[in-house]
Each structure stands twice: as C-alpha cells, then as structure tokens.
Design a protein around this motif. Structure first.
Motif, PDB file in Angstrom:
ATOM      1  N   ALA A   1      -9.943  25.264  71.039  1.00 42.37           N
ATOM      2  CA  ALA A   1      -9.858  26.146  69.867  1.00 42.37           C
ATOM      3  C   ALA A   1     -10.627  25.488  68.726  1.00 42.37           C
ATOM      4  O   ALA A   1     -10.065  24.707  67.959  1.00 42.37           O
TER       5      ALA A   1
ATOM      6  N   ASN B   1     -11.596  26.218  65.800  1.00 39.20           N
ATOM      7  CA  ASN B   1     -11.162  26.371  64.414  1.00 39.20           C
ATOM      8  C   ASN B   1      -9.897  25.591  64.094  1.00 39.20           C
ATOM      9  O   ASN B   1      -9.527  25.462  62.923  1.00 39.20           O
ATOM     10  N   ALA B   2      -9.218  25.078  65.110  1.00 36.08           N
ATOM     11  CA  ALA B   2      -8.044  24.231  64.888  1.00 36.08           C
ATOM     12  C   ALA B   2      -8.489  22.796  64.663  1.00 36.08           C
ATOM     13  O   ALA B   2      -9.561  22.383  65.108  1.00 36.08           O
ATOM     14  N   THR B   3      -7.656  22.018  63.993  1.00 34.21           N
ATOM     15  CA  THR B   3      -7.986  20.605  63.789  1.00 34.21           C
ATOM     16  C   THR B   3      -7.913  19.849  65.107  1.00 34.21           C
ATOM     17  O   THR B   3      -8.715  18.960  65.373  1.00 34.21           O
TER      18      THR B   3
ATOM     19  N   SER C   1      -6.790  20.646  69.456  1.00 36.94           N
ATOM     20  CA  SER C   1      -6.316  21.644  70.413  1.00 36.94           C
ATOM     21  C   SER C   1      -6.466  21.142  71.836  1.00 36.94           C
ATOM     22  O   SER C   1      -7.287  20.261  72.116  1.00 36.94           O
TER      23      SER C   1
ATOM     24  N   SER D   1      -2.357  24.096  69.764  1.00 36.73           N
ATOM     25  CA  SER D   1      -3.277  23.731  68.694  1.00 36.73           C
ATOM     26  C   SER D   1      -2.499  23.139  67.529  1.00 36.73           C
ATOM     27  O   SER D   1      -1.321  23.449  67.314  1.00 36.73           O
TER      28      SER D   1
ATOM     29  N   THR E   1      -3.085  22.735  63.421  1.00 36.38           N
ATOM     30  CA  THR E   1      -3.883  23.104  62.264  1.00 36.38           C
ATOM     31  C   THR E   1      -3.265  22.465  61.029  1.00 36.38           C
ATOM     32  O   THR E   1      -2.043  22.560  60.820  1.00 36.38           O
TER      33      THR E   1
ATOM     34  N   GLU F   1      -2.784  22.177  57.048  1.00 38.94           N
ATOM     35  CA  GLU F   1      -2.865  22.943  55.806  1.00 38.94           C
ATOM     36  C   GLU F   1      -2.567  22.008  54.641  1.00 38.94           C
ATOM     37  O   GLU F   1      -1.566  21.262  54.679  1.00 38.94           O
TER      38      GLU F   1
ATOM     39  N   TRP G   1       0.706  22.689  61.455  1.00 41.81           N
ATOM     40  CA  TRP G   1       1.159  23.861  62.217  1.00 41.81           C
ATOM     41  C   TRP G   1       0.812  23.639  63.692  1.00 41.81           C
ATOM     42  O   TRP G   1      -0.350  23.497  64.041  1.00 41.81           O
TER      43      TRP G   1
ATOM     44  N   ASP H   1       0.787  25.459  67.127  1.00 42.91           N
ATOM     45  CA  ASP H   1       0.863  26.785  67.751  1.00 42.91           C
ATOM     46  C   ASP H   1       0.744  26.636  69.260  1.00 42.91           C
ATOM     47  O   ASP H   1      -0.218  26.038  69.754  1.00 42.91           O
TER      48      ASP H   1
ATOM     49  N   ALA I   1      -2.296  17.746  70.980  1.00 45.66           N
ATOM     50  CA  ALA I   1      -3.043  18.440  69.927  1.00 45.66           C
ATOM     51  C   ALA I   1      -2.833  17.765  68.581  1.00 45.66           C
ATOM     52  O   ALA I   1      -3.776  17.605  67.793  1.00 45.66           O
TER      53      ALA I   1
ATOM     54  N   ALA J   1      -5.616  15.894  66.159  1.00 36.43           N
ATOM     55  CA  ALA J   1      -5.784  16.291  64.761  1.00 36.43           C
ATOM     56  C   ALA J   1      -5.660  15.088  63.832  1.00 36.43           C
ATOM     57  O   ALA J   1      -6.449  14.927  62.887  1.00 36.43           O
TER      58      ALA J   1
END
Length: 260
Positions: free
Chosen positions: A22, A24-26, A28, A41, A43, A45, A116, A118, A139, A143
């Motif tokens: 993924a 767009n995820a930091t 995954s 994933s 992410t 924030e 986050w 997911d 994941a 990240a």
C-alpha cells in the motif's frame, strides 16, 4: 490423528509477508497464513485524539481498524457501512489489535502523533485476528523505521515484536494454527498473543459446548509459544528487507498465491 491438510499437530500453515503493498501508507504488508490473507497498513497522522489534548497526555496514540471485505468469505459479507454500524466481532477484534500493539510500543517516543493500523481481510480461512496482529506489528515496525530514517523520531519506539496464533483441540488432540475446517469443528478454541520474549499479552480461550483440562490448556499454550517463536523469525526477516524492497508487484503476488 490426521489434520485435514496433512499438517502435524505442532505445524504452522505456510506464512508469508509481502511488504510495501500500500504505497500511500507509511508501512504496509500483505500477510498470509495459509489461505488467510490480510493487508495490514500503518498510517501516521501528525495529531492525537481530542481526549489526549484535553488531558495533556504525553506522547502519541495507536488505534486499529479491522474489516472483512465482502468477498473474503464463501458467502458475501455485508459491509459495515451498509449496515450502518460496526458489527460486534469486528469491534472486538480491532480493540484486540490495538491492545496487542500498544503493549510493545513506547507511545511517548512517537511524539504527538497517531498511528492508524488498518487490517483488511482479503480472504478468510481461520485466524484472521491473529494474522492481523502479526501483520500489524510488521507494518508498524516498517512505519517507525521510515520515521526514524526521516529524522521525525529520535528512537525506535517498538520495545519488542508481538505476534499471535491460534490453537485448539481438534478431534481430541491439541493443534496449532487452525484453519476454517478445523476451527468450526474444534471442541476448544484459543487465540494467544505473545511477545518475541515469550511474554503473554492476551489469551482468549473457550470450550465450544465442551470443557478442557489443565493438561490440554498447557499443551495449547506450549504449541502457541513454539509457533510464535517461528513467526517472530519471519517477522524480523520481513522488517529487515522492507526498506530495500520496491513497492510490491501485486500481479506477481497473486501468481504466487495461486501456486499454493
């Protein structure tokens, strides 16, 4: 006793981790436990929940969301958005994922950020919650490595890895890592969450209209300990190679799955 897929009682299903699925995820990973496949994933924030700001709580937060895609089961599963609410099982599992990961992360080291996690189930064949915890940990580690490399955090916040696996009593024998066929007919079902240093985070277990002995419980916990030790080795390899891996070629991934 012969298991439906021919495995030994203490044998895991084939486990694979494919990072960077993924972009767009930091962080995954696509994790597979046999035919169970989950995209996990992480992410990041740059904000924290309102309650943390109101209470002036230091550091950041980690939370998880879990869903089974409509085509992940033999019969189409209705989306939570269509139903207008998250079903009780999904809520329970995503809370479990969050608890498991928070147990091994120093949230003060991530600063005023929310992580986050997911977990989206592509295909369910037993053990989706344990695969989600295991993949969610990978994941998150990927990240955090990216944040560290970018100079956004000073120290790696994950104190140790965490993983999860199922165990149960099937046809009178304690077995490890149940698939769907075994899970639906098991007389006892356990989900065990442990750290890489063999500390328990959470144990969920019950008899399915049956009871179990102390000896059976001990056997299931020992099977889980052994299985998680093997899983952690695979997690470490996936995390170490993720920063050198290009974004996953999904066509090659599904070709790989098709050969299993």
């Amino acid at each position: 006793m012969t298991r439906p897929d021919g495995r030994q009682p203490d044998q895991l299903r084939p486990i694979s981790f494919f990072p960077n699925v993924a972009p767009n995820a930091t962080g995954s990973v696509l994790v597979s436990f046999g035919e169970t496949r989950v995209i996990c994933s992480a992410t990041i924030e740059d904000d924290v929940p309102r309650w943390m700001r109101a209470q002036r709580v230091e550091g950041g937060w980690l939370t998880a969301e879990y869903s089974m895609l409509p085509y992940s089961t033999l019969e189409r599963k209705q989306r939570d958005a269509t139903r207008g609410k998250i079903d009780g099982r999904s809520m329970e599992i995503q809370r479990l994922i969050g608890r498991a990961l928070r147990s091994v992360i120093d949230l003060k080291k991530i600063g005023q950020r929310t992580v986050w996690i997911d977990c989206d189930v592509l295909q369910a064949d037993g053990g989706t919650r344990t695969a989600s915890i295991t993949g969610g940990c990978v994941a998150a580690a990927i990240a955090f490595n990216k944040l560290l490399a970018a100079g956004k955090i000073r120290d790696f916040p994950m104190k140790k890895l965490v993983a999860a696996v199922s165990a149960g009593v099937y046809q009178g024998t304690p077995v490890l890592d149940l698939d769907y066929v075994e899970d639906k007919d098991a007389s006892v079902d356990f989900n065990v969450v442990m750290t890489e240093t063999a500390e328990f985070v959470e144990v969920q277990g019950s008899g399915e209209e049956a009871t179990f002995t102390g000896e059976e419980m001990s056997a299931m916990l020992e099977l889980s300990r052994k299985g998680i030790s093997d899983i952690v080795s695979l997690q470490k390899a996936a995390i170490l190679t993720a920063d050198r891996a290009a974004p996953a070629d999904l066509s090659s991934l599904f070709a790989t799955f098709g050969r299993k």
